[in-house]
Design a protein around this motif. Structure first.
Motif, mmCIF file in Angstrom:
data_model
loop_
_atom_site.group_PDB
_atom_site.id
_atom_site.type_symbol
_atom_site.label_atom_id
_atom_site.label_comp_id
_atom_site.label_asym_id
_atom_site.label_seq_id
_atom_site.Cartn_x
_atom_site.Cartn_y
_atom_site.Cartn_z
ATOM 1 N N UNK A 78 58.986 37.762 38.900
ATOM 2 C CA UNK A 78 58.152 38.041 40.071
ATOM 3 C C UNK A 78 58.875 38.903 41.100
ATOM 4 N N UNK A 79 60.209 38.933 41.037
ATOM 5 C CA UNK A 79 60.973 39.751 41.981
ATOM 6 C C UNK A 79 60.978 41.233 41.605
ATOM 7 N N UNK A 80 60.511 41.559 40.399
ATOM 8 C CA UNK A 80 60.696 42.918 39.897
ATOM 9 C C UNK A 80 59.402 43.654 39.580
ATOM 10 N N UNK A 81 58.301 42.946 39.498
ATOM 11 C CA UNK A 81 57.040 43.588 39.156
ATOM 12 C C UNK A 81 56.063 43.457 40.316
ATOM 13 N N UNK A 82 55.862 44.529 41.089
ATOM 14 C CA UNK A 82 54.884 44.470 42.178
ATOM 15 C C UNK A 82 53.485 44.266 41.622
ATOM 16 N N UNK A 83 52.646 43.544 42.354
ATOM 17 C CA UNK A 83 51.315 43.170 41.872
ATOM 18 C C UNK A 83 50.314 43.346 42.998
ATOM 19 N N UNK A 84 49.090 43.709 42.632
ATOM 20 C CA UNK A 84 48.038 43.800 43.633
ATOM 21 C C UNK A 84 47.852 42.473 44.346
ATOM 22 N N UNK A 85 47.524 42.545 45.614
ATOM 23 C CA UNK A 85 47.250 41.331 46.371
ATOM 24 C C UNK A 85 45.811 40.871 46.238
ATOM 25 N N UNK A 86 44.990 41.671 45.566
ATOM 26 C CA UNK A 86 43.574 41.329 45.410
ATOM 27 C C UNK A 86 43.370 40.430 44.190
ATOM 28 N N UNK A 87 42.216 39.783 44.133
ATOM 29 C CA UNK A 87 41.857 38.903 43.028
ATOM 30 C C UNK A 87 41.423 39.756 41.838
ATOM 31 N N UNK A 88 42.200 39.738 40.765
ATOM 32 C CA UNK A 88 41.946 40.608 39.620
ATOM 33 C C UNK A 88 40.602 40.281 38.964
ATOM 34 N N UNK A 89 40.308 39.015 38.768
ATOM 35 C CA UNK A 89 39.061 38.652 38.096
ATOM 36 C C UNK A 89 37.848 39.024 38.948
ATOM 37 N N UNK A 90 37.972 38.896 40.247
ATOM 38 C CA UNK A 90 36.883 39.305 41.136
ATOM 39 C C UNK A 90 36.669 40.814 41.050
ATOM 40 N N UNK A 91 37.755 41.579 41.054
ATOM 41 C CA UNK A 91 37.635 43.037 40.937
ATOM 42 C C UNK A 91 37.044 43.426 39.589
ATOM 43 N N UNK A 92 37.398 42.696 38.526
ATOM 44 C CA UNK A 92 36.865 43.015 37.209
ATOM 45 C C UNK A 92 35.354 42.801 37.174
ATOM 46 N N UNK A 93 34.875 41.750 37.812
ATOM 47 C CA UNK A 93 33.430 41.516 37.892
ATOM 48 C C UNK A 93 32.746 42.646 38.662
ATOM 49 N N UNK A 94 33.403 43.124 39.712
ATOM 50 C CA UNK A 94 32.846 44.249 40.477
ATOM 51 C C UNK A 94 32.786 45.501 39.609
ATOM 52 N N UNK A 95 33.844 45.742 38.832
ATOM 53 C CA UNK A 95 33.852 46.911 37.952
ATOM 54 C C UNK A 95 32.702 46.838 36.944
ATOM 55 N N UNK A 96 32.507 45.685 36.326
ATOM 56 C CA UNK A 96 31.426 45.538 35.346
ATOM 57 C C UNK A 96 30.061 45.705 36.005
ATOM 58 N N UNK A 97 29.933 45.229 37.240
ATOM 59 C CA UNK A 97 28.657 45.389 37.953
ATOM 60 C C UNK A 97 28.370 46.865 38.205
ATOM 61 N N UNK A 98 29.396 47.630 38.561
ATOM 62 C CA UNK A 98 29.207 49.075 38.749
ATOM 63 C C UNK A 98 28.797 49.732 37.434
ATOM 64 N N UNK A 99 29.427 49.324 36.341
ATOM 65 C CA UNK A 99 29.075 49.894 35.037
ATOM 66 C C UNK A 99 27.636 49.555 34.660
ATOM 67 N N UNK A 100 27.224 48.323 34.895
ATOM 68 C CA UNK A 100 25.862 47.890 34.570
ATOM 69 C C UNK A 100 24.823 48.602 35.425
#
Length: 344
Positions: free
Chosen positions: A99-121
């Motif tokens: 965790x000290x070496x890999x920066x990660x988004x602070x956003x909820x990944x699963x929530x963003x994925x649902x948003x991406x699929x909604x845009x695709x749909x």
């Protein structure tokens, strides 16, 4: 727990800490003197390091993606911090927390994925909708899409960064299409959702963010052109003119030849999408610069991605008197009426 993150390093400071090796090579100066050059990093960023003496063992034993413990002095070279290595060794597994070496988004990944699929749909054109969904819902693609960074350095350079970038672009595409009703929002969404799928294979991001060998040789534009073209070819009856338009959206999204675009944007939606992509990436880089603890009270640290520093606007505006003084009111004079003349 690691101490001494890249963004915490101060000039003329001596440190002993751990880093992940991003790059390693033995170089020679113009005078022919050999030295070991490393690019070291942690979740806060990367820094160049050089070892001038007794580096032969380290050069033999240490490789890219290894964790190392270093003793070094922080110096400044060409206005950038750099490490002069005194000692370096491979780190032991129990000394490392990933965790000290890999920066990660602070956003909820699963929530963003649902948003991406909604845009695709939401894409109304049946051909584009089918194309996008067949690519992004592929299990292997979806797994990588949720984890991939959007770049190694320039913007959204952390795990989940690509997904964050694409969801942001989809929202921007909708807003700009509302403002300019002549734009085809389906094309803009398709461009947003597919323009960086080549980065799923161009970049590696298990221990450190870097480039795969195919990524180095081909680049993400070529790689995604092949991926998306294969997907269109598998869809029976996919219109040839629409195929050409989608291909143009992909190969022109960098906007200029010097930025790696094989073609300039020559479709209205392609031009608009290039500017949306460019804006979102630059805003992300500004956020990183301003969020860093480096710099001083009024200015961020130098942003290598954008070639400048940024004013910490809120701090600057508060540095003066935020409440303008009210103008002084003139002294109120008390006027006494003159006595009325007495009647004779």
């Amino acid at each position: 727990m690691k101490t001494g993150f890249v963004t915490d390093l101060l000039s003329e400071q001596t440190i002993t800490t751990f880093f992940l090796v991003h790059e390693k090579e033995v170089r020679n100066t113009r005078e022919g003197r050999a030295y070991l050059r490393l690019e070291l990093g942690d979740r806060s960023g990367t820094i160049e390091a050089r070892m001038w003496e007794q580096f032969e063992v380290a050069a033999k034993d240490i490789n890219r993606d290894d964790f190392v413990k270093v003793q070094a002095r922080v110096e400044v070279y060409r206005n950038r911090p750099q490490l002069a290595l005194v000692q370096v060794r491979l780190a032991r597994p129990e000394e490392i927390d990933l965790a000290d070496y890999l920066p990660h988004t602070g956003a909820d990944v699963e929530k963003m994925w649902k948003e991406l699929l909604a845009h695709a749909e939401s894409i109304r054109d049946p051909w584009l909708k089918k194309l996008v969904l067949e690519i992004v819902t592929d299990p292997g693609t979806a797994k990588c899409y949720k984890r991939a960074p959007a770049a190694k350095v320039m913007h959204h350079a952390y795990l989940g960064g690509l997904l964050e970038h694409v969801v942001s672009l989809c929202g921007m595409a909708r807003h700009v299409a509302e403002h300019y009703p002549e734009l085809n929002v389906d094309l803009l969404l398709t461009a947003a959702l597919l323009h960086d799928v080549g980065k799923l294979e161009e970049l590696c991001y298990e221990r450190a963010i870097g480039y795969t060998t195919p990524g180095q040789l081909l680049g993400h534009i070529v790689m995604e052109l092949e991926t998306v073209t294969r997907a269109m070819d598998k869809i029976e009856g996919f219109p040839a003119p629409l195929k050409t338009v989608v291909q143009h959206l992909l190969i022109s999204h960098h906007g200029q030849y010097e930025f790696g675009s094989p073609k300039l944007p020559m479709i209205r939606e392609a031009m608009v999408f290039h500017y949306l992509d460019d804006l979102d990436s630059k805003i992300a880089a500004v956020r990183v610069a301003l969020a860093s603890g480096a710099g001083d009270e009024e200015w961020s640290a130098y942003s290598g991605a954008l070639g400048r520093k940024f004013l910490k606007l809120d701090a600057f505006l508060k540095s003066g008197d935020a409440s303008p003084k009210q103008p002084e009111q003139p002294e109120q004079l008390t006027l006494h009426p003159e006595p009325e003349p007495q009647q004779k």
